[in-house]
Design an enzyme around this catalytic site. Structure first.
Site, PDB file in Angstrom:
ATOM      1  N   LYS A 112      35.601  78.170  69.271  1.00  0.00           N
ATOM      2  CA  LYS A 112      35.143  77.072  68.422  1.00  0.00           C
ATOM      3  C   LYS A 112      36.059  75.852  68.519  1.00  0.00           C
ATOM      4  CE  LYS A 112      32.197  79.746  65.395  1.00  0.00           C
ATOM      5  NZ  LYS A 112      32.299  81.125  65.930  1.00  0.00           N
TER       6      LYS A 112
HETATM    7  C1  LIG Z   1      31.239  81.931  66.370  1.00  0.00           C
HETATM    8  C2  LIG Z   1      31.596  83.058  67.247  1.00  0.00           C
HETATM    9  C3  LIG Z   1      30.646  83.718  68.063  1.00  0.00           C
HETATM   10  C4  LIG Z   1      29.168  83.378  68.031  1.00  0.00           C
HETATM   11  O1  LIG Z   1      28.870  82.104  68.528  1.00  0.00           O
HETATM   12  P1  LIG Z   1      27.423  81.467  68.301  1.00  0.00           P
HETATM   13  O2  LIG Z   1      27.513  80.098  68.872  1.00  0.00           O
HETATM   14  O3  LIG Z   1      27.201  81.468  66.815  1.00  0.00           O
HETATM   15  O4  LIG Z   1      26.432  82.306  69.004  1.00  0.00           O
HETATM   16  C5  LIG Z   1      31.102  84.720  68.915  1.00  0.00           C
HETATM   17  N1  LIG Z   1      32.393  85.095  68.959  1.00  0.00           N
HETATM   18  C6  LIG Z   1      33.334  84.491  68.183  1.00  0.00           C
HETATM   19  C7  LIG Z   1      34.739  84.966  68.272  1.00  0.00           C
HETATM   20  C8  LIG Z   1      32.977  83.456  67.306  1.00  0.00           C
HETATM   21  O5  LIG Z   1      33.935  82.879  66.536  1.00  0.00           O
END
Ligand SMILES: *Cc1c(COP(=O)(O)O)cnc(C)c1O
Length: 469
Positions: A112
């Site tokens: 993220k």
């Molecule tokens: C947010 C997140 C996901 C999922 O991502 P999306 O874009 O919601 O599909 C997967 N793994 C981790 C570690 C995350 O923080």
């Protein structure tokens, strides 16, 4: 570049306005009116570029008209300069032709950061130009909160309030939020669960009078700028593995369909991608759609991969829009049905089309632990539980061993010690250098009751760099 709503009724906006908009006024999500498309020669000419320069080439068409090239370049250089690895998103080989794309070298150790480091800088740039200030109110069950705070902590024109459920996030995740200080940073622990937090954010968007005219901005994955930033690393990985001359497959741990949707866009922009695999945990609404044409809400299960614990996938609407020939009225109808009855199917030929685009698998906690243990035995690498789900799905769904398979490594294993321990991996995990004293740092956080009025009063008391709005 102009952006249109998936439900067809809201006005088209430019990049700057989409950045600040969140949901469209008709309840839809914004998507580019025309997706840019690159030629194979153009993509090939980007081989070997540093990450921020590749990012500039991939994302430039999306911001044209809103941000001049020189400014955008500078923003990107700063954004990806904070990553702890010189390659920003290095590839690590697991098996012969199987790779993990490590997206966890940013400040908060999850993918993220790629989007939220950029989002904070873009917001500040645009707000500075307009002479405006905004307030962010976001809910987190873990990774989003710290990434959003890290991304916005230097923003002059943003006050950020992150709600998390009191005593219900892991200690690493909590400390990654509460040890960041600044007069514009506000951590609120709500005496309730994650759904209570999310509900308060939704209600705050619906009635913003408590903000006295200050604009409220969304940082969850429906924000277009987040998707845009995630397109880049698909190009980055493919170029290192012989693309675009050679096609590459990706397996993506998925919750809200944000990260995998970015891969779908990369393919539509001209990157040769063979398979795109949707890898879910037991909260498998996406797998049930892909395998049985049932998009139906079920109860939420707490899993070892909490960042993918969702009941509905908020970005899936963006794919549905394309599957329905970009007919906004059709999407508005489907979403209405969904709201009323909790589910829908699509017409047979649209579902067949979706199945050509994506493979899928749901992986439970036991299989997640088995995969962590298996990979550790094979390679000595410790995977985080989300990444392990991606590896499992890649191994089950793979159609050709000749085509490189890239699994998106979405988090550092140190963030999820429970899963690693359950998998029986004895190796002690260490926090990276920039977080090594995390457990000694002071924390700052306000505990509030599960009460919308109390939260809104707190925001209006502190929304202007800690002072009242
Ligand atoms: C947010 C997140 C996901 C999922 O991502 P999306 O874009 O919601 O599909 C997967 N793994 C981790 C570690 C995350 O923080």
């Amino acid at each position: 570049m102009r952006y249109i709503s998936t439900r067809g009724q809201a006005p088209a906006l430019n990049f700057e306005d989409v950045l600040l908009a969140g949901l469209a006024t008709d309840g839809g999500l914004y998507v580019p009116e025309n997706l840019p498309r690159f030629t194979q020669e153009e993509i090939a000419s980007w081989a070997g570029l540093p990450y921020h320069e590749l990012a500039f080439r991939v994302m430039r068409p999306f911001v044209t008209g809103s941000i001049p090239d020189a400014d955008f370049k500078k923003i990107l250089e700063e954004t990806y300069g904070v990553f702890a690895h010189s390659a920003v998103a290095p590839l690590r080989q697991l098996n012969g032709n199987e790779w993990v794309l490590e997206l966890f070298h940013g400040p908060t150790l999850a993918f993220k950061d790629f989007a939220l480091q950029l989002l904070g800088r873009l917001l500040d740039y645009v707000l500075e130009k307009r002479g405006e200030r905004v307030v962010i109110v976001g809910a987190t069950s873990g990774d989003t909160g710290s990434a959003a705070i890290e991304g916005c902590k230097h923003c002059e024109n943003v006050d950020i309030f992150i709600l998390h459920p009191h005593n219900r996030v892991s200690e690493v995740q909590r400390r990654q939020m509460t040890t960041l200080f600044g007069e514009n940073i506000h951590n609120i622990a709500i005496e309730g669960n994650f759904d209570d937090c999310q509900e308060m954010v939704k209600n705050s968007f619906a009635d913003q009078s408590f903000l006295k005219g200050t604009r409220l901005v969304a940082v969850n994955s429906i924000n277009w700028a987040r998707i845009m930033a995630q397109i880049v690393y698909y190009f980055h990985a493919a170029l290192q593995l012989g693309g675009p001359a050679r096609s590459v497959s990706f397996s993506v741990p998925t919750g809200n369909f944000g990260d995998i949707f970015a891969g779908y866009l990369a393919r539509n922009m001209g990157l040769p991608i063979n398979q795109l695999i949707v890898a879910t945990n037991r909260n498998d609404i996406l797998h049930r759609f892909m395998s049985g044409n049932q998009y139906v809400k079920q109860t939420l299960h707490a899993t070892l991969s909490p960042s993918m614990d969702i009941m509905v996938s908020s970005n899936f609407e963006r794919l549905l829009f394309d599957l329905h020939g970009r007919n906004g009225a059709a999407i508005a109808g489907l979403m209405d049905n969904f709201k009323q009855g909790g589910g829908f199917s699509v017409e047979e030929e649209r579902w067949t089309e979706a199945r050509k685009l994506f493979d899928s698998l749901a992986v439970d906690d036991a299989q997640t632990c088995e995969t962590i243990a298996e990979v550790y035995e094979q390679t000595g690498e410790v995977l985080d539980p989300h990444t392990a789900i991606g590896v499992k799905a890649a191994r089950e769904c793979r159609r050709s061993l000749d085509i490189p398979m890239v699994i998106l490594g979405t988090a550092h294993p140190v963030k999820f010690p429970d899963a690693v321990e359950k998998a029986g991996v004895g190796k002690a995990l260490e926090l990276p250098a920039h977080l090594s004293d995390l457990f000694e740092r002071d924390e700052r956080c306000t505990v509030l009751p599960n009460d919308l009025k109390a939260v809104q009063a707190f925001v209006s008391q502190h929304g202007n760099r800690g002072k009242p709005l």
